[in-house]
Design an enzyme around this catalytic site. Structure first.
Site, PDB file in Angstrom:
ATOM      1  N   GLU A  82       0.849  -1.193   0.000  1.00 29.44           N
ATOM      2  CA  GLU A  82       0.000   0.000   0.000  1.00 29.44           C
ATOM      3  C   GLU A  82       0.885   1.244   0.000  1.00 29.44           C
ATOM      4  OE1 GLU A  82      -1.929   0.962   3.859  1.00 29.44           O
ATOM      5  OE2 GLU A  82      -1.383  -1.076   4.405  1.00 29.44           O
ATOM      6  N   CYS A 114      -3.434  -3.658   4.753  1.00 30.25           N
ATOM      7  CA  CYS A 114      -2.597  -4.727   5.326  1.00 30.25           C
ATOM      8  C   CYS A 114      -3.078  -6.125   4.943  1.00 30.25           C
ATOM      9  CB  CYS A 114      -2.546  -4.601   6.844  1.00 30.25           C
ATOM     10  SG  CYS A 114      -1.875  -3.040   7.371  1.00 30.25           S
ATOM     11  N   HIS A 237      -2.601  -9.982  12.511  1.00 34.03           N
ATOM     12  CA  HIS A 237      -2.008  -8.774  11.937  1.00 34.03           C
ATOM     13  C   HIS A 237      -1.604  -7.912  13.128  1.00 34.03           C
ATOM     14  CE1 HIS A 237      -1.244  -5.030  10.094  1.00 34.03           C
ATOM     15  NE2 HIS A 237      -2.359  -4.458  10.516  1.00 34.03           N
ATOM     16  N   ASN A 279       4.947  -1.410  12.733  1.00 33.65           N
ATOM     17  CA  ASN A 279       3.984  -1.878  11.737  1.00 33.65           C
ATOM     18  C   ASN A 279       4.644  -1.887  10.362  1.00 33.65           C
ATOM     19  OD1 ASN A 279       1.675  -2.633  10.402  1.00 33.65           O
ATOM     20  ND2 ASN A 279       0.429  -0.881  11.012  1.00 33.65           N
TER      21      ASN A 279
HETATM   22  P1  HMG Z   1      -3.586   6.941  21.471  1.00 32.12           P
HETATM   23  O1  HMG Z   1      -4.661   7.949  21.475  1.00 32.12           O
HETATM   24  O2  HMG Z   1      -2.206   7.424  21.600  1.00 32.12           O
HETATM   25  O3  HMG Z   1      -3.697   5.874  22.587  1.00 32.12           O
HETATM   26  O4  HMG Z   1      -3.768   6.084  20.149  1.00 32.12           O
HETATM   27  P2  HMG Z   1      -4.590   5.731  23.895  1.00 32.12           P
HETATM   28  O5  HMG Z   1      -4.639   7.015  24.646  1.00 32.12           O
HETATM   29  O6  HMG Z   1      -5.870   5.043  23.524  1.00 32.12           O
HETATM   30  O7  HMG Z   1      -3.634   4.732  24.694  1.00 32.12           O
HETATM   31  C1  HMG Z   1      -3.256   3.519  24.139  1.00 32.12           C
HETATM   32  C2  HMG Z   1      -3.193   2.509  25.273  1.00 32.12           C
HETATM   33  O8  HMG Z   1      -2.125   2.876  26.163  1.00 32.12           O
HETATM   34  C3  HMG Z   1      -4.462   2.457  26.136  1.00 32.12           C
HETATM   35  O9  HMG Z   1      -4.673   1.102  26.469  1.00 32.12           O
HETATM   36  C4  HMG Z   1      -4.055   3.216  27.390  1.00 32.12           C
HETATM   37  O10 HMG Z   1      -4.791   2.842  28.554  1.00 32.12           O
HETATM   38  C5  HMG Z   1      -2.602   2.804  27.508  1.00 32.12           C
HETATM   39  P3  HMG Z   1      -5.978   0.332  25.929  1.00 32.12           P
HETATM   40  O11 HMG Z   1      -7.152   1.112  26.369  1.00 32.12           O
HETATM   41  O12 HMG Z   1      -5.875   0.342  24.415  1.00 32.12           O
HETATM   42  O13 HMG Z   1      -5.872  -1.018  26.486  1.00 32.12           O
HETATM   43  N1  HMG Z   1      -1.782   3.696  28.345  1.00 32.12           N
HETATM   44  C6  HMG Z   1      -0.852   3.256  29.210  1.00 32.12           C
HETATM   45  N2  HMG Z   1      -0.461   2.011  29.551  1.00 32.12           N
HETATM   46  C7  HMG Z   1       0.555   1.892  30.464  1.00 32.12           C
HETATM   47  N3  HMG Z   1       1.139   2.964  31.063  1.00 32.12           N
HETATM   48  C8  HMG Z   1       0.759   4.225  30.762  1.00 32.12           C
HETATM   49  C9  HMG Z   1      -0.278   4.405  29.797  1.00 32.12           C
HETATM   50  N4  HMG Z   1      -0.879   5.498  29.255  1.00 32.12           N
HETATM   51  C10 HMG Z   1      -1.796   5.045  28.372  1.00 32.12           C
HETATM   52  N5  HMG Z   1       1.355   5.259  31.359  1.00 32.12           N
HETATM   53  C11 HMG Z   1      -3.621   4.364  18.514  1.00 32.12           C
HETATM   54  C12 HMG Z   1      -3.362   4.743  19.961  1.00 32.12           C
HETATM   55  C13 HMG Z   1      -3.202   2.930  18.292  1.00 32.12           C
HETATM   56  C14 HMG Z   1      -5.092   4.512  18.201  1.00 32.12           C
HETATM   57  C15 HMG Z   1      -2.771   5.295  17.614  1.00 32.12           C
HETATM   58  O14 HMG Z   1      -1.408   5.019  17.797  1.00 32.12           O
HETATM   59  C16 HMG Z   1      -3.110   5.184  16.134  1.00 32.12           C
HETATM   60  O15 HMG Z   1      -3.991   5.874  15.641  1.00 32.12           O
HETATM   61  N6  HMG Z   1      -2.375   4.310  15.366  1.00 32.12           N
HETATM   62  C17 HMG Z   1      -2.608   4.120  13.940  1.00 32.12           C
HETATM   63  C18 HMG Z   1      -3.868   3.334  13.626  1.00 32.12           C
HETATM   64  C19 HMG Z   1      -3.751   1.879  13.999  1.00 32.12           C
HETATM   65  O16 HMG Z   1      -2.676   1.328  14.180  1.00 32.12           O
HETATM   66  N7  HMG Z   1      -4.901   1.192  14.057  1.00 32.12           N
HETATM   67  C20 HMG Z   1      -4.920  -0.231  14.338  1.00 32.12           C
HETATM   68  C21 HMG Z   1      -6.177  -0.909  13.793  1.00 32.12           C
HETATM   69  S1  HMG Z   1      -6.323  -0.693  12.040  1.00 32.12           S
HETATM   70  C22 HMG Z   1      -5.146  -1.808  11.398  1.00 32.12           C
HETATM   71  O17 HMG Z   1      -4.673  -2.663  12.071  1.00 32.12           O
HETATM   72  C23 HMG Z   1      -4.739  -1.601   9.972  1.00 32.12           C
HETATM   73  C24 HMG Z   1      -3.434  -0.841   9.759  1.00 32.12           C
HETATM   74  O18 HMG Z   1      -2.324  -1.707   9.998  1.00 32.12           O
HETATM   75  C25 HMG Z   1      -3.374  -0.249   8.344  1.00 32.12           C
HETATM   76  C26 HMG Z   1      -3.653  -1.144   7.147  1.00 32.12           C
HETATM   77  O19 HMG Z   1      -4.523  -2.019   7.142  1.00 32.12           O
HETATM   78  O20 HMG Z   1      -3.027  -0.880   6.134  1.00 32.12           O
HETATM   79  C27 HMG Z   1      -3.274   0.328  10.691  1.00 32.12           C
END
Ligand code: HMG
Length: 389
Positions: A82, A114, A237, A279
């Site tokens: 992609e 992906c 994945h 990733n």
């Molecule tokens: P964010 O807003 O930074 O994270 O986004 P958050 O505030 O939701 O925190 C993440 C986790 O850290 C939470 O745990 C918190 O509690 C924890 P969860 O509720 O998930 O269990 N946390 C802590 N833990 C320990 N100590 C601490 C602490 N503070 C917080 N001090 C997000 C995270 C992954 C959404 C962001 O990085 C993002 O947008 N990433 C890109 C999108 C993505 O990867 N999506 C995955 C699903 S889609 C997919 O898999 C396809 C893809 O590969 C693309 C394709 O298909 O081509 C992406």
């Protein structure tokens, strides 16, 4: 219907030779390092230098695993990405030339986020089933995950390529049929043509991933009557390891403590490399497979369950059976050594490297090689054409 054994005979991997420690990124972004290490479940992230792109990474992943005889026998080359470098021309054609593959081959590129490599793998299976004279298919997954500096997705970036040789009587993993798949138009993650960074509705995308997992796992069970206890390991994945862990917990919620512990231990083994690379989009599931193969002792005929997810979105659950001798064939690329030999960057150096994008106005560019372990490099752009060596 064929009952021949078809599947992955060899698997190779390449990731660029620079990385960022996510504790350093956390400090620079004024985030608790445990959010990245535990909350996201990532330790390091590979950074793409200017002398690598999806074509060179694909060639660097595939070259070490292919003999001259195999290069002559491959009659289908599928390039899954992609992060393609051209709207028209397929990456597989560059790959064919760089690797000296047979020209009596179909060579094209496929895309569905992906999910692309899984589509390629299933297509390879169908090709070998439909063409008794065909012997070998090369499926390469190559991607760069870029979200941008100081974005929520920044911690989930990465880059790398996985190359899989698909054959009859494979020596690593026989692919089983049937599999279960599901597609639905969803706006969870996308990258418009004008942008070199992806857009994601972060939390929504994780919900879609888990929803698709639930649908295809249920459908797979209906089709096969198989249960969790039939599997030695479940692979996912891995956009970041915490999401795979959530998928595992969702699938095993009603399982016994023993089954939960056994599958959790295998999951941790299967994500050792992903934690250090980040990733790599369509190759991520197969990097997880490689991590399991190189770090676990698996008995012959052990059954693995694999969940593939591509945003947009397509999900598929399928299974495979480990073949005796898998260790020798999966060990052709020493991934741990490759990861250990990468050069660590400071956050400032990472930001500079991230900003080194290629010109979009047609100007000529020369690129000095900076990746000593790579056999193939992008050396520049002349007359709108990428130059490789
Ligand atoms: P964010 O807003 O930074 O994270 O986004 P958050 O505030 O939701 O925190 C993440 C986790 O850290 C939470 O745990 C918190 O509690 C924890 P969860 O509720 O998930 O269990 N946390 C802590 N833990 C320990 N100590 C601490 C602490 N503070 C917080 N001090 C997000 C995270 C992954 C959404 C962001 O990085 C993002 O947008 N990433 C890109 C999108 C993505 O990867 N999506 C995955 C699903 S889609 C997919 O898999 C396809 C893809 O590969 C693309 C394709 O298909 O081509 C992406």
């Amino acid at each position: 219907m064929s009952f021949e054994k078809i599947g992955i005979d060899k698997i190779g991997f390449y990731t660029p030779e620079f990385y960022l420690d996510l504790a350093d990124l956390a400090q620079a972004r004024q985030v608790d390092p445990n959010k990245f290490k535990i909350g996201i479940g990532q330790d390091q992230q590979t950074i793409l230098p200017a002398d690598q792109d999806v074509v060179t990474m694909a060639a660097n992943a595939a070259a070490p695993i292919l003999t001259a005889e195999e290069r002559a026998q491959i009659d289908l080359v599928i390039f899954a990405s992609e992060s393609g470098i051209d709207q028209s021309k397929a990456g597989s054609l560059y790959l064919q030339r760089l690797l000296g593959l047979s020209q009596a081959a179909r060579a094209f590129e496929i895309k569905e986020a992906c999910y692309g490599a899984t589509a390629g793998l299933q297509m390879a299976y169908d090709h070998l089933t439909a063409h008794p004279d065909s012997q070998k298919v090369l499926v390469v997954a190559s991607d760069v995950a870029r979200y941008g500096i100081e974005t929520a997705g920044e911690v989930t970036q990465g880059a790398g390529a996985v190359a899989m040789l698909v054959t009859r009587a494979p020596r690593i993993l026989v692919l089983n049929q049937p599999s279960a798949y599901f597609s639905e138009e969803v706006m969870d993650f996308w990258r418009p043509n004008y942008s070199d960074t992806a857009f994601a509705k972060g939390k929504f995308s994780t919900e879609q991933y888990l929803r698709f997992l639930e649908i295809v796992w249920r459908e797979y069970q209906t089709k096969t009557q198989e249960q969790l206890t039939d599997f030695t390991a479940l692979l996912f994945h891995i956009p970041y390891t915490k999401l795979g862990l959530k998928g595992l917990r969702q699938m095993t919620a009603d399982a016994s403590e023993d089954v939960q512990q056994r599958l959790l231990q295998k999951f941790e083994t299967a994500t050792i490399y992903n934690r250090r690379v980040g990733n790599i989009y369509t190759g991520s599931l197969y990097l997880s497979l490689l991590s399991l193969l190189q770090n676990a002792q698996l008995a012959d005929s052990t059954k693995l369950g694999l969940f593939s997810y591509g945003s947009g979105a397509v999900g598929e659950f399928f299974s495979g059976e480990i073949q005796s001798g898998y260790q020798q064939m999966a060990g052709l690329t020493n991934v741990a050594d490759l990861l250990d030999r990468r050069q660590q960057l400071t956050v400032k150096e990472y930001e500079q490297m991230f900003a080194q994008t290629l010109p979009t106005d047609g100007s000529t560019l020369e690129i000095a090689p900076v990746s000593p372990l790579a056999e193939f490099h992008l050396t520049g752009i002349t007359a709108h054409q990428r130059q490789y060596r």
